[in-house]
Structures are given as structure tokens and as C-alpha cells.
Motif scaffolding. Sequence first.
Motif, PDB file in Angstrom:
ATOM      1  N   LEU A  69       0.922  -1.184  -0.106  1.00 14.57           N
ATOM      2  CA  LEU A  69       0.041   0.017   0.076  1.00 14.57           C
ATOM      3  C   LEU A  69       0.787   1.120   0.096  1.00 14.57           C
ATOM      4  O   LEU A  69       1.786   1.199   0.248  1.00 14.57           O
ATOM      5  N   ARG A  70       0.411   2.302  -0.673  1.00 15.51           N
ATOM      6  CA  ARG A  70       1.121   3.616  -0.654  1.00 15.51           C
ATOM      7  C   ARG A  70       0.633   4.178   0.731  1.00 15.51           C
ATOM      8  O   ARG A  70      -0.254   3.857   1.629  1.00 15.51           O
ATOM      9  N   ILE A  71       1.469   5.004   1.444  1.00 11.27           N
ATOM     10  CA  ILE A  71       1.414   5.465   2.705  1.00 11.27           C
ATOM     11  C   ILE A  71       1.528   7.180   2.577  1.00 11.27           C
ATOM     12  O   ILE A  71       2.172   7.510   1.957  1.00 11.27           O
ATOM     13  N   PRO A  72       0.925   7.829   3.699  1.00 12.45           N
ATOM     14  CA  PRO A  72       1.220   9.219   3.515  1.00 12.45           C
ATOM     15  C   PRO A  72       2.808   9.760   3.571  1.00 12.45           C
ATOM     16  O   PRO A  72       3.323   8.978   4.489  1.00 12.45           O
ATOM     17  N   THR A  85      -5.552  15.744  -0.618  1.00 16.46           N
ATOM     18  CA  THR A  85      -4.642  14.803  -0.661  1.00 16.46           C
ATOM     19  C   THR A  85      -3.276  15.608  -0.885  1.00 16.46           C
ATOM     20  O   THR A  85      -3.224  16.378  -1.919  1.00 16.46           O
ATOM     21  N   PHE A  86      -2.103  15.212  -0.147  1.00 17.30           N
ATOM     22  CA  PHE A  86      -0.905  15.959  -0.310  1.00 17.30           C
ATOM     23  C   PHE A  86       0.017  14.863  -0.936  1.00 17.30           C
ATOM     24  O   PHE A  86       0.188  14.856  -2.164  1.00 17.30           O
ATOM     25  N   HIS A  87       0.939  14.261  -0.224  1.00 18.98           N
ATOM     26  CA  HIS A  87       1.921  13.321  -0.679  1.00 18.98           C
ATOM     27  C   HIS A  87       1.552  11.836  -0.244  1.00 18.98           C
ATOM     28  O   HIS A  87       1.352  11.738   0.755  1.00 18.98           O
ATOM     29  N   VAL A  88       1.637  10.957  -1.319  1.00 22.49           N
ATOM     30  CA  VAL A  88       1.398   9.669  -0.933  1.00 22.49           C
ATOM     31  C   VAL A  88       2.813   8.846  -1.533  1.00 22.49           C
ATOM     32  O   VAL A  88       3.191   9.281  -2.743  1.00 22.49           O
ATOM     33  N   ALA A  89       3.434   8.108  -0.938  1.00 23.48           N
ATOM     34  CA  ALA A  89       4.651   7.235  -1.174  1.00 23.48           C
ATOM     35  C   ALA A  89       4.405   5.963  -1.676  1.00 23.48           C
ATOM     36  O   ALA A  89       3.614   5.032  -1.001  1.00 23.48           O
ATOM     37  N   THR A  90       5.172   5.486  -2.665  1.00 30.45           N
ATOM     38  CA  THR A  90       5.071   4.225  -2.990  1.00 30.45           C
ATOM     39  C   THR A  90       5.703   3.069  -2.548  1.00 30.45           C
ATOM     40  O   THR A  90       6.798   3.438  -1.836  1.00 30.45           O
ATOM     41  N   PRO A  91       5.267   1.930  -2.325  1.00 35.27           N
ATOM     42  CA  PRO A  91       5.903   0.785  -1.299  1.00 35.27           C
ATOM     43  C   PRO A  91       7.283   0.092  -2.017  1.00 35.27           C
ATOM     44  O   PRO A  91       7.125  -0.918  -2.486  1.00 35.27           O
ATOM     45  N   LEU A  92       8.374   0.986  -2.196  1.00 38.08           N
ATOM     46  CA  LEU A  92       9.619   0.463  -2.832  1.00 38.08           C
ATOM     47  C   LEU A  92      10.116  -0.908  -2.062  1.00 38.08           C
ATOM     48  O   LEU A  92      10.532  -1.842  -2.988  1.00 38.08           O
ATOM     49  N   LEU A 104      -0.188   1.882  -7.394  1.00 38.16           N
ATOM     50  CA  LEU A 104       0.952   2.168  -6.539  1.00 38.16           C
ATOM     51  C   LEU A 104       1.625   3.448  -6.938  1.00 38.16           C
ATOM     52  O   LEU A 104       2.885   3.504  -5.968  1.00 38.16           O
ATOM     53  N   HIS A 105       1.481   4.147  -7.857  1.00 39.44           N
ATOM     54  CA  HIS A 105       2.644   5.272  -8.315  1.00 39.44           C
ATOM     55  C   HIS A 105       2.481   6.320  -7.147  1.00 39.44           C
ATOM     56  O   HIS A 105       1.262   6.497  -6.673  1.00 39.44           O
ATOM     57  N   TYR A 106       3.622   6.831  -6.879  1.00 35.19           N
ATOM     58  CA  TYR A 106       3.627   7.892  -5.750  1.00 35.19           C
ATOM     59  C   TYR A 106       2.676   9.215  -6.402  1.00 35.19           C
ATOM     60  O   TYR A 106       2.546   9.246  -7.641  1.00 35.19           O
ATOM     61  N   GLN A 169      10.387   3.272   2.126  1.00 34.15           N
ATOM     62  CA  GLN A 169       9.108   3.819   1.550  1.00 34.15           C
ATOM     63  C   GLN A 169       9.102   5.430   1.984  1.00 34.15           C
ATOM     64  O   GLN A 169       8.743   6.323   1.444  1.00 34.15           O
ATOM     65  N   GLU A 170       9.745   5.429   3.322  1.00 33.11           N
ATOM     66  CA  GLU A 170       9.662   6.728   3.884  1.00 33.11           C
ATOM     67  C   GLU A 170      10.689   7.494   3.242  1.00 33.11           C
ATOM     68  O   GLU A 170      10.536   8.765   3.179  1.00 33.11           O
ATOM     69  N   SER A 171      11.844   6.995   2.801  1.00 33.69           N
ATOM     70  CA  SER A 171      13.032   7.799   2.630  1.00 33.69           C
ATOM     71  C   SER A 171      12.900   7.999   0.903  1.00 33.69           C
ATOM     72  O   SER A 171      13.224   9.161   0.457  1.00 33.69           O
ATOM     73  N   HIS A 172      12.480   6.827   0.305  1.00 31.69           N
ATOM     74  CA  HIS A 172      12.639   7.154  -1.270  1.00 31.69           C
ATOM     75  C   HIS A 172      11.549   6.769  -1.889  1.00 31.69           C
ATOM     76  O   HIS A 172      11.512   6.513  -3.136  1.00 31.69           O
TER      77      HIS A 172
END
Length: 424
Positions: A69-72, A85-92, A104-106, A169-172
Motif C-alpha cells: 500500500l501507499r502511505i502518507p 490529498t498531499f503526498h503519498v509514497a510508493t512501497p519500494l 501504487l505510483h507515488y 518507503q519513507e526515505s525514497h
Amino acid sequence: MAWKRPARREFLKRGAALASGLAVGAIAPDAAAQGPAPAASPASSSPPMLKDTNELIRYGDRSKYVTSLRIPHGGRPTPDNFGLTFHVATPLQDSVGVVTPSSLHYYATTRGSFLPDIDPRQHTLMIHGLVDRPLTFTMDDLKRLPSVTRLHFIECAGNRSSPRAKTVQESHGMTSCAEWTGVLLSTLLKECGLKGSAKWFVAEGAEEVKGASSMPIAKAMDDCILAYGMNGEAVRPQNGFPLRLMVPGFEGIFHTKWVRRIKVVDQYYINYNDFGHLDQDAKEAALGYQIGPKSVITFPSGSQQLPGRGFYEISGLAWSGGGAIRKVEVSTDGGKSWKAAEFKGTPQRMAHTRFGLPWNWDGTETVIMSRCTDELGSVQPSRVQIAEHFHKPVDPSFSVPGLDNSIQPWHIASDGSVTNGYNV
């Protein structure tokens, strides 16, 4: 060498006899006591059937056992109290290969606007300014023109190694790579005819707070794409449906979504998107558009767990706005030594490249990291090298100005737990 053949045949005979004896010995007592075994029921030997629902038929669905899943991202709740919606990150950390699924694209916005609901039958793209023939294109017009399909990454400027990040996922997680289909911007500009004074162009989106960015006309005539397709289907709404601008290798904010207008101009225009992305030094400003060579290990990475010592394949992604990746190196001893990684496919220009390195972990505490080199010869730097460049204290925790492509280390404890290497 003939002496080996009889020995090999004897070995095979003994192995077959042993296997036969074990099989008979295992079932003979039960067979004698219980009589003939009943025939196996098909229901008991097969997994349960998936329900043939309309959802599976009409569009398809992934397995319920896959939970990526993507995360804020960035410390802002998504959606917020206003539904924005602001920023959501892809689960690399769960990614395989190089293509990010569209779902799942950011996604990022600096404006926090509502997603525009655009009817493609009503959407148009206007090109005007310093052109001989200002033109307006419908979506049907664009789809009649010669198209290209190319693999490209997009990355937010806030994507970077950080001591605060617990996972990759949080960093990149604010980078993704997809297959984009559309019309080259150069095709449309040639149709319009550029005037000799044309030096820049401004691309504007259709969102509530208009996003607009200024870019060199040379980039427009090189490889920019007006994309209506993404991974074999229409571009998703969060990624700019029905039309978005792809600016390969440039910072994500320049990839204008829901693009509706392009104005060709003779000077740099300061727009909403450009504020805070400027630099007085011309060389620094030019390089500030382009994402530097960057790589990160996705397995093993933060919050993952190695079950024990033994063989693993270290895996990760590398990319660069300067072109294709030419080399990736991996260190399993905290940067003391480096080994060349293997590419999992042919590196594409301005696209994610998957790499891997076989590794036999002996169970001792260590730090792993990767670095890459692109086709321009640029090498991904360490955080210490960046600090020295900016004449800052040699402290890995300092905030890097602008685009940060520094190396991300992962610490592996003796129990196999993986954490951010900056916090060791």
C-alpha cells in the motif's frame, strides 16, 4: 575418467533402492492395518476457488495475500480534514522489476487542490505565445498523431536519504517508474512553428490552484512527452488524466499534470511552482532541474528482517536524470569495499534500473549501501562528500539544500533486523 562411470551407476542403483525402501516402509504398516486407501478427493487436494465476481471480470484485482500500500509522506495527513490529498509514497520495499503499478505510483502536490474531474471529450491543449500558428488540440487530435512509448521515472525533490526514515518507503518512496505513451512535445511545436525568440516554455495544469512551471525550449524539443497512456491504459486521475507532461530526468514538479496550456516565451517566467526552486548561480540553477545519479537498496532495507545467516540477493533500484545507469556498486562492510552489482535487464535512459548482488551473510553486524554511476560519468555521492562540497560540518544528519542524491545506508544487526544506517 572411465573409472567414475561404474561408481556413478552403482550410486544411482543404491539411491533408487533406498528411495524405494523408504517409500514402502513408510506406507506398509498403515496399508496393512487399514486396507486400501480411499481415492483422494479433488476438493481436499486443491486450494479454494476464487469467487468469479464482477470485479475480477470487469477490471481485475490483485490477490488478497498481496498487501502493498501507499502511505502518507512528509508528515502531513492524507487526506486532511478538508479531504485534500498531499503526498503519498510508493512501497519500494515490495517492488519487483522496474515498473511501478499505476495504482501504487507515488502522488504529490504542493498545492493541496482537489483532484480535477475532467471529461476527456471536453479537454483541450492550447499552444500559443512565440509561435507562428497558435493551435488548440483535442484529445482525439493528439491520439491521431505519431506516438511514442517510453519508460521513465518521476521523482519528487523531497525524496532523499534521511536519518528520520525508518523504511525505504519513507526515505525514497516519492519516486516511481512507468511506461508512458503519448505525443512528443516537439511534434506539436514543429506544427505550430517556433519563432526565433523562443527560449522558454510555460506549462500550466487545470487544477484548482493552477500549477505552472518554466522550462528551457531546448528540453521541449528534445524528449518531453504529452502522455495520455500509462502502463498500457489511460493515465490515472492522480497522475494527470487525461493528459500530463513528462519531462524525463527533471524534478517531479515540472511534470505538469492535467496539462491544458503551453505558452512559448522569450524569458524565464516565475510561477507558483517555481517559487523556492530557483538559484542565483546559473550553473547551480541548470543542474537543479535534473535529478542526479541515485540508487537505494530495497532488500534488505529498513524494518525488514533476515531470518538467519546464509545466502541472499541484495536488490535495489538506480536511476539518473543524466541518462542511463552505467554501473551500480554495493558495499556490505559499511563502505570499506565495493562490488559491482548485476543489472536485471537493460538500463533505459531516465528510468529505474533494477540491480542485484549475491551475498552470503555470516550473521555478523554490518552496514550495506549502494552507489551508482550514470552515462555522463557522474557518481552518486555520500552524505559526507555533499557536506564537504557545501562546506558544512561533516555530519550525516545535516539538511542537504536542493536535490539530495546521497547514499542511503542500512544497518543489519546480528539478529537480522534492519534499520536506518544513519542512526547507528
